[in-house]
Design a protein around this motif. Sequence first.
Motif, PDB file in Angstrom:
ATOM      1  N   GLY A 140     -25.818  31.023 104.078  1.00  0.00           N
ATOM      2  CA  GLY A 140     -26.598  30.087 104.881  1.00  0.00           C
ATOM      3  C   GLY A 140     -26.025  28.682 104.890  1.00  0.00           C
ATOM      4  O   GLY A 140     -25.950  28.028 105.946  1.00  0.00           O
ATOM      5  N   SER A 141     -25.581  28.211 103.717  1.00  0.00           N
ATOM      6  CA  SER A 141     -25.068  26.838 103.644  1.00  0.00           C
ATOM      7  C   SER A 141     -23.737  26.700 104.365  1.00  0.00           C
ATOM      8  O   SER A 141     -23.482  25.667 105.009  1.00  0.00           O
ATOM      9  CB  SER A 141     -24.944  26.402 102.178  1.00  0.00           C
ATOM     10  OG  SER A 141     -24.028  27.221 101.480  1.00  0.00           O
ATOM     11  N   ALA A 143     -22.830  28.482 106.935  1.00  0.00           N
ATOM     12  CA  ALA A 143     -23.091  28.589 108.367  1.00  0.00           C
ATOM     13  C   ALA A 143     -23.553  27.253 108.946  1.00  0.00           C
ATOM     14  O   ALA A 143     -23.291  26.948 110.116  1.00  0.00           O
ATOM     15  CB  ALA A 143     -24.141  29.668 108.623  1.00  0.00           C
ATOM     16  N   GLN A 144     -24.241  26.440 108.145  1.00  0.00           N
ATOM     17  CA  GLN A 144     -24.776  25.161 108.615  1.00  0.00           C
ATOM     18  C   GLN A 144     -23.951  23.958 108.160  1.00  0.00           C
ATOM     19  O   GLN A 144     -24.291  22.823 108.493  1.00  0.00           O
ATOM     20  CB  GLN A 144     -26.212  24.997 108.110  1.00  0.00           C
ATOM     21  CG  GLN A 144     -27.159  26.097 108.562  1.00  0.00           C
ATOM     22  CD  GLN A 144     -28.549  25.969 107.958  1.00  0.00           C
ATOM     23  OE1 GLN A 144     -28.871  24.956 107.354  1.00  0.00           O
ATOM     24  NE2 GLN A 144     -29.365  26.998 108.111  1.00  0.00           N
ATOM     25  N   GLU A 145     -22.886  24.199 107.449  1.00  0.00           N
ATOM     26  CA  GLU A 145     -22.130  23.105 106.835  1.00  0.00           C
ATOM     27  C   GLU A 145     -21.378  22.292 107.880  1.00  0.00           C
ATOM     28  O   GLU A 145     -20.693  22.837 108.759  1.00  0.00           O
ATOM     29  CB  GLU A 145     -21.146  23.687 105.810  1.00  0.00           C
ATOM     30  CG  GLU A 145     -20.329  22.661 105.074  1.00  0.00           C
ATOM     31  CD  GLU A 145     -21.179  21.728 104.233  1.00  0.00           C
ATOM     32  OE1 GLU A 145     -21.605  20.688 104.777  1.00  0.00           O
ATOM     33  OE2 GLU A 145     -21.400  22.025 103.041  1.00  0.00           O
ATOM     34  N   SER A 146     -21.506  20.966 107.774  1.00  0.00           N
ATOM     35  CA  SER A 146     -20.759  20.055 108.647  1.00  0.00           C
ATOM     36  C   SER A 146     -19.608  19.394 107.907  1.00  0.00           C
ATOM     37  O   SER A 146     -18.794  18.701 108.528  1.00  0.00           O
ATOM     38  CB  SER A 146     -21.697  18.973 109.186  1.00  0.00           C
ATOM     39  OG  SER A 146     -22.184  18.155 108.119  1.00  0.00           O
ATOM     40  N   SER A 157     -20.852  17.435 100.163  1.00  0.00           N
ATOM     41  CA  SER A 157     -21.716  17.871 101.256  1.00  0.00           C
ATOM     42  C   SER A 157     -22.827  18.776 100.734  1.00  0.00           C
ATOM     43  O   SER A 157     -22.924  19.065  99.533  1.00  0.00           O
ATOM     44  CB  SER A 157     -20.886  18.586 102.328  1.00  0.00           C
ATOM     45  OG  SER A 157     -20.249  19.722 101.778  1.00  0.00           O
ATOM     46  N   SER A 159     -23.628  21.978 100.926  1.00  0.00           N
ATOM     47  CA  SER A 159     -23.488  23.354 100.444  1.00  0.00           C
ATOM     48  C   SER A 159     -23.396  23.424  98.924  1.00  0.00           C
ATOM     49  O   SER A 159     -24.020  24.295  98.296  1.00  0.00           O
ATOM     50  CB  SER A 159     -22.264  24.023 101.087  1.00  0.00           C
ATOM     51  OG  SER A 159     -21.082  23.282 100.815  1.00  0.00           O
ATOM     52  N   ASP A 162     -26.872  22.680  97.460  1.00  0.00           N
ATOM     53  CA  ASP A 162     -27.789  23.814  97.635  1.00  0.00           C
ATOM     54  C   ASP A 162     -27.529  24.897  96.595  1.00  0.00           C
ATOM     55  O   ASP A 162     -28.476  25.467  96.033  1.00  0.00           O
ATOM     56  CB  ASP A 162     -27.627  24.403  99.036  1.00  0.00           C
ATOM     57  CG  ASP A 162     -28.128  23.480 100.125  1.00  0.00           C
ATOM     58  OD1 ASP A 162     -28.867  22.526  99.811  1.00  0.00           O
ATOM     59  OD2 ASP A 162     -27.764  23.703 101.296  1.00  0.00           O
TER      60      ASP A 162
END
Length: 316
Positions: A140-141, A143-146, A157, A159, A162
């Motif tokens: 999940g992290s 997939a959403q990581e910028s 960041s 991830s 989390d």
Amino acid sequence: ATLLLAVERAFDRATAHAAVDASGAAYLCELVTAVLRLTLLVASTLARAADAATRAGAAAPPLLAALADLLRAELELELGGASLADARELLHLLATLEATLAQHGVPPERSALLDAHAVQAAFRAWLHEQRANFEQVLDGSFAQESWAPLTATQRVSASVVDLFQCFTQTVDFFFAVAQPSVSMARYLDWLLQEVVRAVLAYAERIQRRCGDADALLGPVDAALAARLAALTPPALCTMLNNVVSAASMLEGVWANVDAGWRRAVGEGGLNRRALEDALGLLRGRWRTLTTFVARRLVAYQLGDALGAALYARGVR
């Protein structure tokens, strides 16, 4: 002998009730906990009888050892499928019984109730769930990581934060069920193995996202160029920061677990060698990433400009 028979019959009745009731393993766990309260009274009675026999100069009957054998056998039969969340009170009673048995001379191989196969199976099932949770957090992290830093001063960041928050929740639950028994050391080792596995998997995912540093020394095809374009220098620096921070955060987890272990068990400590081995692997990962970042900047992004400047007549 009558008391031992009463304990065995109580286990049989609990099983019969659970077979009728549809609520499953959680209900059976409650019944077994109730039986263990009775067993604790039986153990106290037998212990007083053994003490009285010893004071009178007679040999104490081996009833406590027989009780330990009965409990281990019943646990194997009754606790299949029980979860740690359902068994929290049960584990406390088992630890109390284990201490009573050990105090009155029952050898460790018979008194270590928290080392029973059924209890081990419950911990293994829980750890399997934690491994799945860690992997889900990673999926999940990422997939959403910028790959943008959280703040101007916190150059990592989301991830990595989390993942370690997930570790904290898992460790907190472990110490909520941990008991002052040496048997718990094995379960703690298993937990730390899962934490280390997840941290290394995190670093491995970042390394796979970056790719092979040696590929930057040769011709860059269109596919590699497109992937490198998505890996901006700020994002690469954040990735590297995350892996470096993961090593220091893992040391923090180790220190917190060590303190929690001493509070819960009161003796021993964690194996520092296991932590050093994990940190060594992480350092290897960040050295590889450092090489990639350096080659990404020098050999790929700045290569043409550096080459032109080196052979220019007015180079400064």
